[in-house]
Motif scaffolding. Sequence first.
Motif, PDB file in Angstrom:
ATOM      1  N   ALA A 186       0.836  -1.205   0.000  1.00  0.00           N
ATOM      2  CA  ALA A 186       0.000   0.000   0.000  1.00  0.00           C
ATOM      3  C   ALA A 186       0.865   1.246   0.000  1.00  0.00           C
ATOM      4  CB  ALA A 186      -0.906   0.000   1.228  1.00  0.00           C
ATOM      5  N   VAL A 187       0.520   2.211  -0.862  1.00  0.00           N
ATOM      6  CA  VAL A 187       1.267   3.465  -0.857  1.00  0.00           C
ATOM      7  C   VAL A 187       0.373   4.584  -0.341  1.00  0.00           C
ATOM      8  CG1 VAL A 187       2.787   2.800  -2.758  1.00  0.00           C
ATOM      9  CG2 VAL A 187       0.722   4.089  -3.261  1.00  0.00           C
ATOM     10  N   GLY A 188       0.986   5.587   0.226  1.00  0.00           N
ATOM     11  CA  GLY A 188       0.236   6.734   0.737  1.00  0.00           C
ATOM     12  C   GLY A 188       1.195   7.705   1.394  1.00  0.00           C
ATOM     13  N   GLY A 212      -8.592   0.005   0.066  1.00  0.00           N
ATOM     14  CA  GLY A 212      -7.341  -0.726   0.268  1.00  0.00           C
ATOM     15  C   GLY A 212      -7.316  -1.569   1.531  1.00  0.00           C
ATOM     16  N   LYS A 213      -8.495  -1.924   2.048  1.00  0.00           N
ATOM     17  CA  LYS A 213      -8.538  -2.672   3.316  1.00  0.00           C
ATOM     18  C   LYS A 213      -7.857  -4.032   3.190  1.00  0.00           C
ATOM     19  CE  LYS A 213     -13.055  -2.357   3.630  1.00  0.00           C
ATOM     20  NZ  LYS A 213     -13.294  -1.555   2.417  1.00  0.00           N
ATOM     21  N   GLU A 214      -8.107  -4.722   2.075  1.00  0.00           N
ATOM     22  CA  GLU A 214      -7.494  -6.052   1.930  1.00  0.00           C
ATOM     23  C   GLU A 214      -5.972  -5.941   1.798  1.00  0.00           C
ATOM     24  OE1 GLU A 214      -9.274  -8.752  -0.864  1.00  0.00           O
ATOM     25  OE2 GLU A 214      -7.582 -10.153  -0.686  1.00  0.00           O
ATOM     26  N   LEU A 266      -9.817   4.502  -9.215  1.00  0.00           N
ATOM     27  CA  LEU A 266      -8.643   5.208  -9.757  1.00  0.00           C
ATOM     28  C   LEU A 266      -7.832   4.254 -10.643  1.00  0.00           C
ATOM     29  CD1 LEU A 266      -6.721   7.722  -9.739  1.00  0.00           C
ATOM     30  CD2 LEU A 266      -5.573   6.680  -7.792  1.00  0.00           C
ATOM     31  N   ARG A 267      -7.676   3.012 -10.155  1.00  0.00           N
ATOM     32  CA  ARG A 267      -6.915   2.016 -10.928  1.00  0.00           C
ATOM     33  C   ARG A 267      -7.573   1.814 -12.302  1.00  0.00           C
ATOM     34  NH1 ARG A 267      -7.819  -3.757  -8.777  1.00  0.00           N
ATOM     35  NH2 ARG A 267      -9.609  -3.425 -10.088  1.00  0.00           N
ATOM     36  N   ASN A 268      -8.910   1.712 -12.319  1.00  0.00           N
ATOM     37  CA  ASN A 268      -9.602   1.515 -13.594  1.00  0.00           C
ATOM     38  C   ASN A 268      -9.442   2.731 -14.503  1.00  0.00           C
ATOM     39  OD1 ASN A 268     -10.387  -0.937 -12.671  1.00  0.00           O
ATOM     40  ND2 ASN A 268     -12.436  -0.322 -12.070  1.00  0.00           N
TER      41      ASN A 268
HETATM   42  N1  ATP Z   1      -2.852   2.496  -0.704  1.00  0.00           N
HETATM   43  C1  ATP Z   1      -2.863   1.747  -1.825  1.00  0.00           C
HETATM   44  N2  ATP Z   1      -1.741   1.591  -2.530  1.00  0.00           N
HETATM   45  C2  ATP Z   1      -1.735   0.860  -3.667  1.00  0.00           C
HETATM   46  N3  ATP Z   1      -2.807   0.233  -4.169  1.00  0.00           N
HETATM   47  C3  ATP Z   1      -3.946   0.337  -3.499  1.00  0.00           C
HETATM   48  C4  ATP Z   1      -4.040   1.098  -2.286  1.00  0.00           C
HETATM   49  N4  ATP Z   1      -5.295   1.025  -1.823  1.00  0.00           N
HETATM   50  C5  ATP Z   1      -5.968   0.245  -2.694  1.00  0.00           C
HETATM   51  N5  ATP Z   1      -5.173  -0.178  -3.700  1.00  0.00           N
HETATM   52  C6  ATP Z   1      -5.584  -1.025  -4.840  1.00  0.00           C
HETATM   53  O1  ATP Z   1      -6.966  -0.760  -5.069  1.00  0.00           O
HETATM   54  C7  ATP Z   1      -7.681  -1.972  -5.284  1.00  0.00           C
HETATM   55  C8  ATP Z   1      -8.732  -2.158  -4.214  1.00  0.00           C
HETATM   56  O2  ATP Z   1      -8.084  -2.414  -2.969  1.00  0.00           O
HETATM   57  P1  ATP Z   1      -8.658  -3.447  -1.892  1.00  0.00           P
HETATM   58  O3  ATP Z   1      -9.287  -4.630  -2.569  1.00  0.00           O
HETATM   59  O4  ATP Z   1      -7.597  -3.700  -0.892  1.00  0.00           O
HETATM   60  O5  ATP Z   1      -9.822  -2.536  -1.292  1.00  0.00           O
HETATM   61  P2  ATP Z   1     -10.933  -2.925  -0.218  1.00  0.00           P
HETATM   62  O6  ATP Z   1     -11.081  -1.735   0.650  1.00  0.00           O
HETATM   63  O7  ATP Z   1     -10.574  -4.227   0.432  1.00  0.00           O
HETATM   64  O8  ATP Z   1     -12.223  -3.097  -1.137  1.00  0.00           O
HETATM   65  P3  ATP Z   1     -13.585  -3.915  -0.807  1.00  0.00           P
HETATM   66  O9  ATP Z   1     -14.204  -3.259   0.402  1.00  0.00           O
HETATM   67  O10 ATP Z   1     -14.409  -3.691  -2.037  1.00  0.00           O
HETATM   68  O11 ATP Z   1     -13.208  -5.340  -0.576  1.00  0.00           O
HETATM   69  C9  ATP Z   1      -6.643  -3.083  -5.312  1.00  0.00           C
HETATM   70  O12 ATP Z   1      -6.242  -3.272  -6.646  1.00  0.00           O
HETATM   71  C10 ATP Z   1      -5.503  -2.524  -4.492  1.00  0.00           C
HETATM   72  O13 ATP Z   1      -4.280  -3.084  -4.869  1.00  0.00           O
END
Ligand code: ATP
Length: 401
Positions: free
Chosen positions: A89-91, A122-124, A307-309
């Motif tokens: 995760a970046v931030g 990015g929770k996962e 954002l990724r999309n």
């Molecule tokens: N801080 C971050 N840095 C880099 N990539 C990120 C970051 N946060 C999210 N992503 C990317 O965004 C996408 C969604 O992240 P993730 O599945 O972890 O979100 P989530 O909060 O678990 O979503 P959901 O609640 O729908 O399960 C993934 O492709 C992840 O790699």
Amino acid sequence: MVVGSRGADLLVHDRTISGRHCLLRLTEEGVLVRDLGSKNGLVVGGVRLKEALLPPGAQVRMGQCVLSLELAGTPQQKPLWPEPHFGAAVGASVRMRALFAQLHRAAAGEETVLLLGESGTGKELLARAIHDVSPRRDGPWVVFDCSAVAPNLIEAELFGTVKGAFTGAVASREGLAGQAHGGTLFLDEVGELPLELQPKLLRMLESREVRPLGGTQPRKVDVRVVAATHRPLREQVHARTFRQDLYYRLAVLEAHVPPLRERPEDIPLLVERLLAAQTPPRTLADLPPHALEMLQAHQWPGNVRELRNAVTRLTLFPSLASLLPGAEASAAAPAPEAPSLTLREAREAVIQSFERGFIRRHLEENGGNVSAAARRMGISRQLLHRMMVEHGVRAPGGGED
Ligand SMILES: Nc1ncnc2c1ncn2[C@@H]1O[C@H](COP(=O)(O)OP(=O)(O)OP(=O)(O)O)[C@@H](O)[C@H]1O
């Protein structure tokens, strides 16, 4: 904190205040106040607002009451993570670096961690980062998405089955909790766990034992649980759709992952990372002029996933128009100016574009009613909701969630 006249954290007994009137959340920039669909709304400076970021001393009118916001206590210093990344995760924002520091501290222990935040924040990814720096990093990392499995199969999936538990159970099967023995079990969308299964999860967390379906003997499991949900779990506790005892068991360490619109300063780094992960890898210099400003100005209801999309779309269809809401129609097929695409990239682009159009059409045909649209599409409401978030599609007219 929820303010309202019934089932709220701060109770205001006034007939002009709705049961759950508004939400207050302390952020670095001030107090975020959000209307929770109240009857009489929130009025700040004579203007009715859905959501506002208020400085200390501000006043909010709710029905006939006026709420004055004053900050008490001495300001606390939160340690910040020294790097703009934690695991994958970046931030760079203060909020994310404070979160990284909090999760790093949490990773060292054995307590259950609850990650709260909107879909796609990015929770996962953060849960995985906790596992990777924890003493259990050499053990298994097992993910269970409570919203992806039919409710009647969750128990077997999670706790396993013994031979003969039901017709067709010809052999005993290890559940995911057992598979995570010695490692971390990530329970995604834990807010979707059916009420009747919640005591079983509570038992596992308290006694570190599971009882497979059809079995009589409990089995010891040594797992650390990290859970996540996009639902406001405390509100579900008030609404009695989530057990309070389980909530407190899960939220031993609770962390909030902020939505992307509250940390636009993270966008350049995220875009850089997302571009570098493409094949072939790309850099910020490959973006059309002004693309970054446009990306930073957007609200990102689907957060980093959206954002990724958008970044993928931008590199496949390198016109700024592909960033605008509703751009998908013109991006139905790779644009003539698109760089030569691999088959995989072109296929992915067409599928993404098709999905967005399909979802939009069904929502429109069903007057923005998400449940009705999901039924017509032959998928669950939860899945449609997640796909909407992923594609940044909102139900016309607000719709029901
Ligand atoms: N801080 C971050 N840095 C880099 N990539 C990120 C970051 N946060 C999210 N992503 C990317 O965004 C996408 C969604 O992240 P993730 O599945 O972890 O979100 P989530 O909060 O678990 O979503 P959901 O609640 O729908 O399960 C993934 O492709 C992840 O790699």
